[in-house]
Design an enzyme around this catalytic site. Structure first.
Site, mmCIF file in Angstrom:
data_model
loop_
_atom_site.group_PDB
_atom_site.id
_atom_site.type_symbol
_atom_site.label_atom_id
_atom_site.label_comp_id
_atom_site.label_asym_id
_atom_site.label_seq_id
_atom_site.Cartn_x
_atom_site.Cartn_y
_atom_site.Cartn_z
ATOM 1 N N SER A 25 101.443 -53.992 -23.885
ATOM 2 C CA SER A 25 100.358 -53.042 -23.609
ATOM 3 C C SER A 25 99.013 -53.742 -23.760
ATOM 4 C CB SER A 25 100.431 -51.863 -24.577
ATOM 5 O OG SER A 25 99.238 -51.121 -24.474
ATOM 6 N N HIS A 50 101.805 -52.913 -19.251
ATOM 7 C CA HIS A 50 101.479 -51.500 -19.475
ATOM 8 C C HIS A 50 99.961 -51.356 -19.628
ATOM 9 C CE1 HIS A 50 102.548 -47.423 -20.797
ATOM 10 N NE2 HIS A 50 101.604 -47.547 -21.727
ATOM 11 N N ASP A 52 96.925 -48.729 -20.373
ATOM 12 C CA ASP A 52 96.628 -47.419 -20.962
ATOM 13 C C ASP A 52 95.251 -46.925 -20.571
ATOM 14 O OD1 ASP A 52 98.900 -46.734 -22.594
ATOM 15 O OD2 ASP A 52 98.407 -48.494 -23.794
ATOM 16 N N MET A 54 92.533 -43.910 -20.892
ATOM 17 C CA MET A 54 92.187 -42.752 -21.738
ATOM 18 C C MET A 54 90.823 -42.214 -21.334
ATOM 19 S SD MET A 54 93.204 -44.397 -25.362
ATOM 20 C CE MET A 54 94.800 -45.179 -25.625
ATOM 21 N N HIS A 83 99.506 -45.972 -17.336
ATOM 22 C CA HIS A 83 99.772 -44.760 -18.117
ATOM 23 C C HIS A 83 98.478 -43.959 -18.211
ATOM 24 C CE1 HIS A 83 100.862 -43.160 -22.443
ATOM 25 N NE2 HIS A 83 100.835 -42.191 -21.533
ATOM 26 N N MET A 85 96.421 -41.244 -19.544
ATOM 27 C CA MET A 85 96.266 -40.225 -20.591
ATOM 28 C C MET A 85 94.964 -39.508 -20.284
ATOM 29 S SD MET A 85 97.521 -42.584 -23.748
ATOM 30 C CE MET A 85 97.215 -44.067 -22.817
ATOM 31 N N MET A 154 106.645 -40.420 -25.476
ATOM 32 C CA MET A 154 105.670 -40.933 -26.449
ATOM 33 C C MET A 154 106.280 -40.876 -27.848
ATOM 34 S SD MET A 154 103.048 -41.952 -24.788
ATOM 35 C CE MET A 154 102.187 -42.472 -26.275
ATOM 36 N N GLY A 159 96.595 -42.063 -27.783
ATOM 37 C CA GLY A 159 95.170 -42.216 -28.061
ATOM 38 C C GLY A 159 94.827 -43.539 -28.727
ATOM 39 N N GLY A 161 96.404 -47.443 -30.433
ATOM 40 C CA GLY A 161 97.470 -48.390 -30.715
ATOM 41 C C GLY A 161 97.658 -48.488 -32.229
ATOM 42 N N ASP A 189 106.911 -45.429 -25.866
ATOM 43 C CA ASP A 189 105.566 -45.983 -26.065
ATOM 44 C C ASP A 189 104.999 -45.532 -27.401
ATOM 45 O OD1 ASP A 189 102.973 -46.900 -25.771
ATOM 46 O OD2 ASP A 189 102.481 -45.635 -24.056
ATOM 47 N N GLY A 211 102.296 -52.973 -27.962
ATOM 48 C CA GLY A 211 100.931 -53.488 -27.986
ATOM 49 C C GLY A 211 100.694 -54.375 -29.181
#
Ligand code: DX5
Ligand code: ZN
Length: 239
Positions: A25, A50, A52, A54, A83, A85, A154, A159, A161, A189, A211
């Protein structure tokens, strides 16, 4: 002639050959030397990266946007597993597809119309994933399960790592594995590391996001290799 697009071709090759994959990640990478960190895990054998995303609304944090993905795309051949979010995933699907994502995962918690989100992602030649938070039940995605390429369970609240693995979610992994086809991937994840990856593998996960346990280690390549070996060993050794 209608040649399949690069994204489509990648998706098919990738999804048909099912094997266990650790997906580093990017969130935990050193943003001052992002390209170098990406190259390190790719050289170590990582096939999936991956990413992320947000928005500060669905999750109480912000990360990066499509610009970072577009910057990395020419540098890497890895499968870009994005991903989201974020709220309103359909609105941003095109931007993340154009930036070079191969698969886009949205959260079931943000929409009453998951079919529309799936269609919008596919329209831009990306594979589709759906994610469920730790408290979200498998039945919330039952109606769309056969339409997605990947389910992301999840194992922390999204939100941030570096959080601790929530082992309770493994019962959902087991339920999903029993219901999913061989050409669909099951990803986990959050909090995946040497102490947790074996239990996830045994429950039926085939794609493990990691991550902190890769990029925050002194030797990220060795950490990646070790995690991959632990996962493989977990499913080849009798319990
Ligand atoms: C959490 C993100 C994760 C995160 C995992 O919201 O979705 O992908 O990077 O980090 P670790 O592996 O450190 O738990
Ligand atoms: Zn993630």
């Amino acid at each position: 002639m209608n040649e399949p697009s690069r994204n489509e071709a990648d998706r098919l090759t990738d999804l048909k050959s099912k094997k266990l994959r650790v997906a580093p990640s990017l969130l935990a990478a050193d943003f001052r030397r992002l390209e170098e960190h990406v190259a390190i895990v790719e050289r170590a054998g990582a096939e999936v990266l991956h990413l992320d995303i947000m928005d500060g609304h669905f999750v109480p944090n912000l990360s990066f946007g499509p610009g970072v993905i577009a910057q990395l795309r020419p540098e890497s051949k890895m499968f870009f597993d994005t991903h989201l979010m974020i709220e309103e995933p359909a609105r941003y699907a095109e931007a993340f597809a154009n930036a070079g994502s191969n698969l886009i995962t949205f959260h079931i918690e943000v929409t009453d119309n998951p079919g529309e989100v799936i269609d919008e992602i596919r329209k831009h030649s990306c594979a589709v994933g759906v994610s469920i938070n730790p408290a979200t039940e498998v039945r919330s995605i039952e109606a769309i399960l056969e339409k997605v390429d990947l389910v992301l369970v999840m194992s922390v609240w999204p939100g941030f790592g570096g959080q601790s693995f929530i082992a309770d979610v493994l019962s959902k992994v087991e339920q999903l594995r029993d219901r999913m086809r061989d050409d669909q991937r099951l990803e986990i994840d959050g909090g995946i590391g040497p102490k947790t990856i074996a239990s996830a593998a045994r429950a039926g996960v085939d794609t493990f996001v990691a991550g902190t346990s890769i990029f925050e280690q002194p030797d990220p390549a060795a950490a990646f290799e070790k995690l991959t070996q632990f996962a493989q060993k977990a499913i080849s050794t009798p319990i």
